[in-house]
Design an enzyme around this catalytic site. Structure first.
Site, mmCIF file in Angstrom:
data_model
loop_
_atom_site.group_PDB
_atom_site.id
_atom_site.type_symbol
_atom_site.label_atom_id
_atom_site.label_comp_id
_atom_site.label_asym_id
_atom_site.label_seq_id
_atom_site.Cartn_x
_atom_site.Cartn_y
_atom_site.Cartn_z
ATOM 1 N N SER A 1 -4.652 -0.429 7.983
ATOM 2 C CA SER A 1 -5.317 0.850 8.253
ATOM 3 C C SER A 1 -6.601 0.640 9.045
ATOM 4 O O SER A 1 -7.229 -0.413 8.976
ATOM 5 C CB SER A 1 -5.634 1.578 6.945
ATOM 6 O OG SER A 1 -6.579 0.848 6.191
ATOM 7 N N ILE B 1 -14.992 2.736 12.672
ATOM 8 C CA ILE B 1 -16.043 2.481 11.683
ATOM 9 C C ILE B 1 -15.553 1.637 10.523
ATOM 10 O O ILE B 1 -16.330 1.322 9.623
ATOM 11 C CB ILE B 1 -16.638 3.802 11.151
ATOM 12 C CG1 ILE B 1 -15.553 4.697 10.572
ATOM 13 C CG2 ILE B 1 -17.376 4.537 12.260
ATOM 14 C CD1 ILE B 1 -16.076 5.999 9.991
ATOM 15 N N LYS C 1 -8.407 8.397 9.270
ATOM 16 C CA LYS C 1 -7.833 7.152 8.766
ATOM 17 C C LYS C 1 -6.421 7.023 9.329
ATOM 18 O O LYS C 1 -5.573 7.888 9.105
ATOM 19 C CB LYS C 1 -7.807 7.153 7.235
ATOM 20 C CG LYS C 1 -7.351 5.830 6.628
ATOM 21 C CD LYS C 1 -7.528 5.844 5.120
ATOM 22 C CE LYS C 1 -7.199 4.492 4.508
ATOM 23 N NZ LYS C 1 -7.428 4.483 3.044
ATOM 24 N N ASP D 1 -10.214 0.234 -9.918
ATOM 25 C CA ASP D 1 -10.845 -0.708 -8.980
ATOM 26 C C ASP D 1 -12.126 -0.109 -8.420
ATOM 27 O O ASP D 1 -12.385 -0.170 -7.218
ATOM 28 C CB ASP D 1 -9.881 -1.059 -7.848
ATOM 29 C CG ASP D 1 -10.419 -2.191 -6.965
ATOM 30 O OD1 ASP D 1 -11.217 -3.008 -7.476
ATOM 31 O OD2 ASP D 1 -10.060 -2.248 -5.778
ATOM 32 N N VAL E 1 -10.147 3.121 10.395
ATOM 33 C CA VAL E 1 -10.855 4.395 10.254
ATOM 34 C C VAL E 1 -11.695 4.607 11.505
ATOM 35 O O VAL E 1 -12.470 3.732 11.900
ATOM 36 C CB VAL E 1 -11.744 4.415 8.996
ATOM 37 C CG1 VAL E 1 -12.435 5.770 8.869
ATOM 38 C CG2 VAL E 1 -10.918 4.131 7.752
ATOM 39 N N ARG F 1 -11.942 -1.067 9.088
ATOM 40 C CA ARG F 1 -10.541 -1.478 9.164
ATOM 41 C C ARG F 1 -10.236 -2.376 7.984
ATOM 42 O O ARG F 1 -11.114 -3.034 7.423
ATOM 43 C CB ARG F 1 -10.247 -2.197 10.478
ATOM 44 C CG ARG F 1 -10.930 -3.534 10.637
ATOM 45 C CD ARG F 1 -10.758 -4.091 12.037
ATOM 46 N NE ARG F 1 -9.366 -4.230 12.393
ATOM 47 C CZ ARG F 1 -8.939 -4.433 13.635
ATOM 48 N NH1 ARG F 1 -9.804 -4.492 14.623
ATOM 49 N NH2 ARG F 1 -7.661 -4.561 13.901
ATOM 50 N N GLY F 2 -8.992 -2.396 7.599
ATOM 51 C CA GLY F 2 -8.577 -3.247 6.499
ATOM 52 C C GLY F 2 -7.077 -3.151 6.309
ATOM 53 O O GLY F 2 -6.523 -2.050 6.250
ATOM 54 N N GLY F 3 -6.427 -4.304 6.216
ATOM 55 C CA GLY F 3 -4.991 -4.303 6.056
ATOM 56 C C GLY F 3 -4.306 -3.662 7.246
ATOM 57 O O GLY F 3 -4.520 -4.036 8.392
#
Length: 982
Positions: free
Chosen positions: A665, A659, A681, A775, A667, A661-663
């Site tokens: 990692s 569901i 995660k 952030d 999920v 993704r980023g860098g």
């Protein structure tokens, strides 16, 4: 009361009328019959014509219902026309391309996956490559656009002049790779091809035209309306029972007991339509020439094709076609296929039931020798499915110390590398972290990274293997020497053979003991020329076997042969009789032969979804992978158990879908054996730098600590940290606030107020524990059961309770939500820095509330980044606050967006602000009621005979008392009197 009931009846009648109107509209707009007719024709040309006409009814970009209907229609077409059979048909290729273009309206990532599938399977068509390149160009990926066109030339896609025109337009800086005129010429060429080669009457006789015989023409068309002669059982088998969940080769010919499987792309077509009189080789390449003589069939009406493919001889292919000249022969052949398939499924289950990882490895190893997974997509998917079944039966935590299990993990990762190198990298990391005692595991991962050009990472893996005391150390030393000497192969084949000879001998002995009768047959079965060690070398992932190598396993084998001769079971991840799958959901390497695989994610009706490797029963999937955060209400984990799972501290969780993704990692949405849904995660620490690793660990520490203090912090149920990866088992929500805002033009006042309170409570909690987020943005909040929850801590920094702010060595945050003090330069001693504090989070929250109120952030209209930065920090630049009815809300916005942090309102003050307080209405003064009024009311109640009437009158009386109004005796009497006439 009569009026109320009358009104209620009128509402019911109105609702019925509305439903009837909707049913009528649905009936008028229902194209089910037409799509069924198009699909039943078994003609991609007919289906494409229908879909084109359907699209002309409106604009899919502006009409979501039309887009949904189109996606459903494409889904049904792809379900009935598997990719493996029709990928060489021009109309089918155009449908794949158009489907990908439509998917781009919904999800760009899903569209990219669909384009990858189309390009890898329909690589002979230039328009497929150009369409993909155009898509990447519109996304701003100039480099990838150029690479796609270059690869198209290498693949010898036709017509070449289309590719040349696209390259010229790209070099001149045009945004359209093909002009309107070029597209028209391409369409006219395709139309001439279709019309010229179609049968002119219903006698099933093919009239070859000049266009068809032209050397530039690549394919003959698919028949449209051939008379179908097949029994009901054969219909069902073709349509449903042999649908392969992961590979859209769902018809009997690709499930035969022959070991040539997907390599015989033309002969199976005759078998699949063996009960219909039609031309053979409807999707034959231009290298095949049409013979003028007719085959000696009983009907004498089908042309034979002098096929000269590079792998299988024409004689062999014609012999296979001749087997199906009679209906009896075809029926017998279908029965053999069905029997073989049953035995295959039983065979893998029997091997698994022995509870022997050595036996499973031997079976899978021998099975792989029957074909080349690098060039045979169907065979690859079946191998992967067999491995998945084994891993589902043997949990990783229990068997990771077993050498045979470790070798299966390594080989599974190598096979996954053919489909998706990113997934393969994850699988290698898992294998290495759990089976670190085996040197070959580390070497395989290092070889994989070296083949991808990551020599530095390859060195790091081998060095860590030495420090972890992996055995035998001699293999590691050999691999390091070969790496330093510049060799591309870390271990020669002889080292692999010597390291495994003892293990192979033990496995063969076990197999002979378990299968004493089948042992002689194993000895007689011809295998490919691949050595026993070759399958373990990661460098061979990108190897394509020669035609000579591929001829070896072509010889047909009996369905009663040994494990070596057993067909790989169809990858039935679900109910084998109901699953329908189509080209689907991967992010494949453009250089690999990619199986159109469903990443086991549940499909939402009309908007098919990107999991991860889960497919629902009885619902066809489409060639895309939409990442849907909304769980389908009809999908239950019990009906869709996945073979891919994650084990966290000994507990197994099955993957629904990915569901996010980023860098480094990803999920996943997962569920356990009790059908509880969670989010996992996964962080690959091998790809993360030291600062990122530290931030992930801080995130776990913060989440774990704050669980008890607020319900507005996402729940962390469990976690597992190793040197190479992190698993975090968390609460699973529906969608994030950013997506929710994007899908709405306006936000209801009550929703805005409720979500604002949730955000304040979450941020107030982290501030009380000395954490500054720094952030905050809408994507940091997840909607869970109608409530907003903070899901991460971004670049969170913990500060001491007596410190009001801290210094950062760089500006952090997202610009549209970044406070001025975080942008301003506060460098000292020549070292750059910026200040962050809890008041900075207030500014970010104010920007989110501003977006929820006005539909944009305060500085969103300033597109130039430098100008935007100046506007944020410039006190003379006034922030626009258009007038709104909610004055308290306007006051909150103005106090949050104050540039001086000392003058900015605090979170505690915001929680006490009148905007969040309920505005109580002044309570009316209770009026005294005289005894005479009570007397009249009681007498009236006594006069009523019906219990219902008494109850209604008492209810009215109670409502008057609770409202604080003076009792109106006449109203009470009136209500009571009305009930007497009922």
């Amino acid at each position: 009361m009569d009026e109320e009931e009358s009104t209620e009846r009128q509402m019911q009648i109105a609702m019925l009328c509305q439903k009837l109107a909707m049913m009528k509209q649905l009936f008028n707009e229902d194209d089910t019959d037409y799509i069924n007719q198009a699909i039943s024709s078994n003609s991609p040309d007919t289906c494409r014509t229908f879909l084109s006409n359907l699209e002309k009814k409106g604009n899919p970009q502006a009409d979501p219902s039309l887009l949904s209907k189109l996606m459903d229609s494409y889904t049904r077409v792809f379900s009935s026309m598997p990719l493996g059979k029709y990928s060489q048909n021009e109309s089918y290729a155009k449908m794949l391309v158009r489907f990908a273009e439509l998917k781009a309206i919904q999800d760009v990532n899903d569209a990219q996956t669909s384009f990858d599938i189309a390009r890898s399977h329909c690589k002979d068509f230039a328009f497929v490559h150009v369409a993909y390149a155009q898509f990447e160009l519109l996304q701003g990926n100039m480099k990838k656009c150029t690479m796609i066109l270059q690869k198209a030339f290498e693949m010898n896609a036709k017509p070449r002049h289309v590719l040349e025109a696209a390259v010229r337009n790209l070099k001149t800086g045009k945004r359209q790779l093909l002009s309107h005129e070029d597209k028209e010429n391409l369409s006219v060429s395709a139309l001439d091809h279709t019309q010229g080669s179609r049968r002119s009457d219903g006698t099933c006789e093919l009239k070859p035209s000049n266009t068809f015989l032209h050397s530039d023409q690549k394919f003959s068309p698919q028949e449209e309306n051939g008379p179908v002669w097949r029994t009901g059982s054969q219909h069902r088998r073709t349509a449903m029972a042999e649908r392969v969940p992961m590979v859209p080769l769902s018809i009997p010919e690709n499930e035969t007991s022959d070991s040539d499987c997907a390599q015989k792309a033309e002969a199976p077509f005759t078998h699949s339509s063996g009960f219909s009189r039609q031309t053979s080789g409807s999707s034959v390449r231009s290298a095949f020439s049409l013979c003028s003589s007719k085959k000696g069939t009983p009907d004498g009406d089908s042309y034979s094709l002098n096929i000269k493919p590079p792998v299988i001889s024409p004689d062999y292919l014609r012999e296979d076609i001749e087997e199906g000249h009679t209906i009896t022969a075809l029926l017998n052949r279908a029965e053999k296929r069905e029997t073989a398939r049953t035995e295959e499924t039983t065979d893998i289950n029997q091997i698994i039931s022995t509870n022997s990882t050595e036996g499973c490895q031997a079976f899978l190893k021998n099975l792989e020798k029957r074909a080349d997974p690098h060039s045979d997509a169907a065979f690859l998917s079946k191998l992967l499915d067999c491995y998945s079944k084994v891993f589902a039966r043997f949990p990783l935590a229990e068997h990771c110390k077993t050498e045979s299990y470790a070798r299966m993990l390594v080989r599974y990762a190598e096979l996954k590398g053919i489909e998706d190198p990113e997934d393969a990298a994850d699988d290698f990391s898992i294998a290495r972290s759990h089976c670190k005692a085996f040197a070959f595991v580390h070497i395989a991962h290092a070889q994989f990274e070296l083949s991808r050009g990551n020599s530095r990472k390859s060195v790091s893996i081998l060095q860590k293997a030495l420090s972890s005391n992996a055995r035998p150390i001699e293999l590691l030393q050999t691999a390091i020497r070969n790496l330093k000497s510049g060799k591309t192969l870390l271990l020669p084949a002889e080292h692999q053979e010597s390291s495994e000879a003892e293990n192979v001998e033990a496995q063969n002995g076990m197999k002979r003991e378990e299968n004493p009768v089948k042992a002689p047959e194993d000895h007689q079965k011809p295998f490919s020329k691949e050595t026993s060690s070759e399958w373990k070398i990661p460098a061979l992932i990108t190897k394509h076997t020669s035609p000579e190598d591929r001829k070896a396993p072509v010889e047909p084998v009996s369905s009663s042969s040994s494990h070596h001769a057993v067909r790989t079971p169809a990858p039935l991840r679900l109910n084998p009789s109901l699953s329908c799958q189509t080209p689907n959901y991967r992010q494949p390497n453009p250089n690999s032969f990619v199986t159109p695989v469903v990443k086991q994610r549940p499909v939402i009706v009309s908007v098919p979804a990107t999991a991860q490797k889960m497919c629902p029963t009885a619902l066809p999937c489409t060639p895309q992978s939409g990442v849907s955060y909304i769980q389908p209400p009809t999908q239950t984990p019990s009906s869709a158990f996945s073979n891919e799972s994650i084990t966290i501290k000994g507990k197994q969780f099955f993957i629904f879908k990915m569901i996010g993704r980023g860098g480094s990692s990803k999920v996943y949405q997962v569920f356990d054996h009790k059908k509880h849904v969670y989010a996992v995660k996964y962080v690959n620490l091998e790809e993360a730098d030291a600062q990122a690793v530290e931030s992930y660990k801080n995130e776990i520490e913060h989440l774990n600590h704050l669980q008890q203090y607020s319900d507005q912090i996402i729940k962390l149920y469990d976690y597992e940290i190793t040197s190479s990866y992190i698993y975090m088992l968390m609460e699973c929500g529906h969608l994030d606030l950013n997506t929710w805002l994007r899908n709405r033009k306006t936000v209801k006042p009550l929703d805005r107020k409720a979500y604002w309170r949730n955000m304040l409570e979450a941020v107030h909690t982290i501030h009380k524990h000395g954490i500054v987020h720094s952030d905050l943005k809408p994507a940091n909040f997840l909607i869970v059961d109608g409530s907003l929850k903070l899901i991460d801590f971004g670049i969170a920094n913990q500060i001491q309770p007596d410190v009001t702010s801290i210094m950062k060595d760089s500006q952090v945050g997202t610009l549209n939500y970044m406070p001025p003090e975080a942008i301003k330069d506060t460098s000292s001693n020549g070292k750059p820095g910026s200040k962050i504090s809890a008041k900075g989070d207030v500014w970010s929250l104010g920007c989110i509330l501003y977006c929820m109120t006005y539909g944009k952030t305060p500085f969103q209209n300033i597109t130039n980044q430098i100008s935007k930065i100046h506007a944020i920090i410039d006190p003379s630049h006034e922030i626009d606050f258009p007038d709104i009815p909610e004055k308290d809300l306007l006051d909150v916005l103005k106090k949050c967006l104050v540039r001086n942090p000392r003058e900015r309102i605090s979170i505690a003050e915001l929680l006490d602000h009148p905007y969040l307080q309920l505005q109580p209405q002044p309570a009316p003064e209770p009026a005294e009621t005289s005894s005479s009024d009570f007397k009249r009311i009681l007498n009236e109640l006594v006069a009523l005979q019906s219990p219902n009437s008494i109850a209604r009158a008492a209810s009215n009386l109670a409502m008057m008392c609770n409202s604080g109004r003076k009792l109106d005796v006449s109203e009470c009497v009136k209500s009571s009197s009305q009930t007497l006439w009922k």
